[in-house]
Design a protein around this motif. Structure first.
Motif, mmCIF file in Angstrom:
data_model
loop_
_atom_site.group_PDB
_atom_site.id
_atom_site.type_symbol
_atom_site.label_atom_id
_atom_site.label_comp_id
_atom_site.label_asym_id
_atom_site.label_seq_id
_atom_site.Cartn_x
_atom_site.Cartn_y
_atom_site.Cartn_z
ATOM 1 N N GLU A 79 0.854 -1.465 0.122
ATOM 2 C CA GLU A 79 -0.232 -0.108 -0.338
ATOM 3 C C GLU A 79 1.057 1.396 -0.011
ATOM 4 O O GLU A 79 0.778 2.339 -0.555
ATOM 5 C CB GLU A 79 -1.359 -0.203 1.412
ATOM 6 C CG GLU A 79 -2.139 -0.960 0.789
ATOM 7 C CD GLU A 79 -1.876 -2.194 1.133
ATOM 8 O OE1 GLU A 79 -0.916 -2.570 1.585
ATOM 9 O OE2 GLU A 79 -2.918 -3.383 1.200
ATOM 10 N N ARG A 97 -3.940 -4.041 -7.218
ATOM 11 C CA ARG A 97 -4.465 -2.404 -7.025
ATOM 12 C C ARG A 97 -3.572 -0.756 -7.027
ATOM 13 O O ARG A 97 -4.335 0.216 -7.865
ATOM 14 C CB ARG A 97 -4.582 -3.088 -5.304
ATOM 15 C CG ARG A 97 -5.117 -1.234 -4.565
ATOM 16 C CD ARG A 97 -5.131 -1.654 -3.184
ATOM 17 N NE ARG A 97 -5.997 -0.520 -2.471
ATOM 18 C CZ ARG A 97 -6.464 -0.528 -1.357
ATOM 19 N NH1 ARG A 97 -6.249 -1.263 -0.544
ATOM 20 N NH2 ARG A 97 -7.019 1.173 -1.013
ATOM 21 N N HIS A 98 -2.333 -0.990 -6.387
ATOM 22 C CA HIS A 98 -1.044 -0.342 -7.161
ATOM 23 C C HIS A 98 -0.689 -0.384 -8.371
ATOM 24 O O HIS A 98 -0.097 1.214 -9.409
ATOM 25 C CB HIS A 98 -0.689 0.663 -5.688
ATOM 26 C CG HIS A 98 -1.279 0.957 -4.427
ATOM 27 N ND1 HIS A 98 -2.249 1.924 -4.386
ATOM 28 C CD2 HIS A 98 -1.432 0.072 -3.383
ATOM 29 C CE1 HIS A 98 -3.199 2.153 -3.650
ATOM 30 N NE2 HIS A 98 -2.478 1.268 -2.227
ATOM 31 N N SER A 146 -13.722 -5.177 -4.395
ATOM 32 C CA SER A 146 -12.947 -3.624 -3.546
ATOM 33 C C SER A 146 -12.471 -3.107 -4.841
ATOM 34 O O SER A 146 -12.235 -1.724 -5.463
ATOM 35 C CB SER A 146 -12.408 -3.987 -2.931
ATOM 36 O OG SER A 146 -11.294 -4.431 -3.082
ATOM 37 N N GLY A 147 -11.541 -4.260 -6.408
ATOM 38 C CA GLY A 147 -10.872 -3.189 -6.911
ATOM 39 C C GLY A 147 -11.755 -3.025 -7.953
ATOM 40 O O GLY A 147 -11.713 -2.106 -9.131
ATOM 41 N N ARG A 179 -13.973 -0.673 -6.925
ATOM 42 C CA ARG A 179 -13.696 0.929 -7.204
ATOM 43 C C ARG A 179 -12.359 1.282 -6.705
ATOM 44 O O ARG A 179 -12.631 2.648 -6.322
ATOM 45 C CB ARG A 179 -14.637 0.852 -5.605
ATOM 46 C CG ARG A 179 -14.175 -0.573 -4.172
ATOM 47 C CD ARG A 179 -15.368 0.476 -3.109
ATOM 48 N NE ARG A 179 -15.625 -0.281 -2.258
ATOM 49 C CZ ARG A 179 -14.391 -0.792 -1.677
ATOM 50 N NH1 ARG A 179 -13.228 -0.125 -1.010
ATOM 51 N NH2 ARG A 179 -14.401 -1.656 -0.326
ATOM 52 N N GLN A 180 -11.771 1.022 -6.964
ATOM 53 C CA GLN A 180 -10.148 0.936 -6.817
ATOM 54 C C GLN A 180 -9.529 1.448 -8.490
ATOM 55 O O GLN A 180 -10.265 0.809 -9.405
ATOM 56 C CB GLN A 180 -9.742 0.031 -6.085
ATOM 57 C CG GLN A 180 -10.041 -0.020 -4.973
ATOM 58 C CD GLN A 180 -9.788 -0.679 -3.706
ATOM 59 O OE1 GLN A 180 -9.057 -1.971 -4.171
ATOM 60 N NE2 GLN A 180 -9.595 -0.935 -2.797
ATOM 61 N N ALA A 181 -8.231 1.594 -8.316
ATOM 62 C CA ALA A 181 -7.345 2.053 -9.908
ATOM 63 C C ALA A 181 -7.537 0.314 -10.819
ATOM 64 O O ALA A 181 -7.747 1.022 -12.065
ATOM 65 C CB ALA A 181 -5.922 2.347 -9.119
ATOM 66 N N HIS A 191 -19.379 1.303 0.783
ATOM 67 C CA HIS A 191 -19.386 0.302 0.356
ATOM 68 C C HIS A 191 -19.733 -1.260 0.516
ATOM 69 O O HIS A 191 -18.803 -2.227 0.466
ATOM 70 C CB HIS A 191 -17.042 0.187 0.715
ATOM 71 C CG HIS A 191 -16.759 1.476 0.229
ATOM 72 N ND1 HIS A 191 -15.275 2.067 0.875
ATOM 73 C CD2 HIS A 191 -17.532 2.718 -1.166
ATOM 74 C CE1 HIS A 191 -15.337 3.026 0.123
ATOM 75 N NE2 HIS A 191 -16.545 3.658 -0.559
#
Length: 253
Positions: free
Chosen positions: A114, A156-157, A193-194, A196-198, A231
């Motif tokens: 992270e 994710r990042h 969750s991905g 709503r993530q990058a 969420h």
């Protein structure tokens, strides 16, 4: 709807109260929820020491009384696995009762992914992702868990630095991890969750789910990995549709 991955203030990185999450679950039509609080053994981690089992169990019991007949509430834990803490993890799981144990990996060589500005710069995609898949395989090989969570969380990042995750770049590594999961009777998670993530896709995406099925996987767990009430349940319908497309059964017990 059933959500198998939810965090609260007991995780250390969520502002949400447990009762607040239960009320939100009822509001959005979730009938079955599993609280998977972070269990971290790295002293510098923001979640370290946040999870106090006895206090949490008291809140679970109170919530079960209040929401009886409206919401099934299950006890779970998300263990950040690092081999250096294997004995502590094994002892903790042996001495505490959970309905569901989720294994995950966030640290590579002592650096949490992270902290992407520290971890990713200067690395090629293989230099960045290969150690993650090695960590995931070590996690799966322990056989300590019911489910392995967000199996390609590296994207994710990493997607900020390398673009979309391409399974064909890591076929051998992903296959090895999935075979370890299957051989030890565990499941993989469709973590929404991905969405709503990058990455803008689940962890993992459909191509990995199809590989999992091809290798002999039959069941998946589906969770939103929510840390905030807004969420909770996000993307569960998408997760269920992906499981259907891959020919996988969503397993909840």
């Amino acid at each position: 709807m059933i959500d198998r991955h939810v965090h609260t203030v007991h995780s250390g990185d969520s502002p949400a109260e447990l009762r607040e999450m239960c009320a939100r679950a009822v509001e959005v039509g979730i009938s079955d929820i599993t609280f998977t609080e972070h269990l971290d053994f790295t002293p510098t981690d923001m979640s370290y020491g946040a999870f106090v089992y006895e206090r949490w169990i008291e809140e679970i019991a109170a919530a079960r009384d209040e929401f009886a007949g409206r919401l099934a509430i299950r006890t779970g834990v998300e263990v950040d696995y690092q081999a250096r803490y294997h004995s502590e993890i094994e002892d903790y799981l042996a001495s505490h009762k959970f309905d569901y144990v989720l294994g995950s990996a966030h640290y590579i060589d002592g650096v949490i992914m992270e902290d992407h500005e520290r971890y990713f710069p200067g690395k090629s995609v293989r230099e960045a992702y290969l150690p993650y898949f090695e960590a995931m395989q070590v996690t799966a090989e322990t056989g300590l868990f019911h489910t392995i969570g967000h199996i390609d969380l590296c994207k994710r990042h990493g997607s900020r630095y390398f673009g979309p995750f391409v399974l064909d770049d890591f076929p051998g590594e992903m296959t090895a991890v999935l075979k370890s999961v299957i051989s030890r009777g565990m499941l993989i998670e469709i973590n929404t969750s991905g969405l709503r993530q990058a990455p803008s896709e689940t962890y993992p995406a459909l191509d990995t789910l199809l590989l999992y099925k091809e290798l002999g996987g039959r069941r998946v767990a589906i969770g939103s990995d929510s840390h905030k009430p807004e969420h909770l349940g996000f993307g569960l319908q998408t997760g269920m549709e992906l499981a259907r497309q891959a020919g996988l059964l969503a397993a909840y017990s």
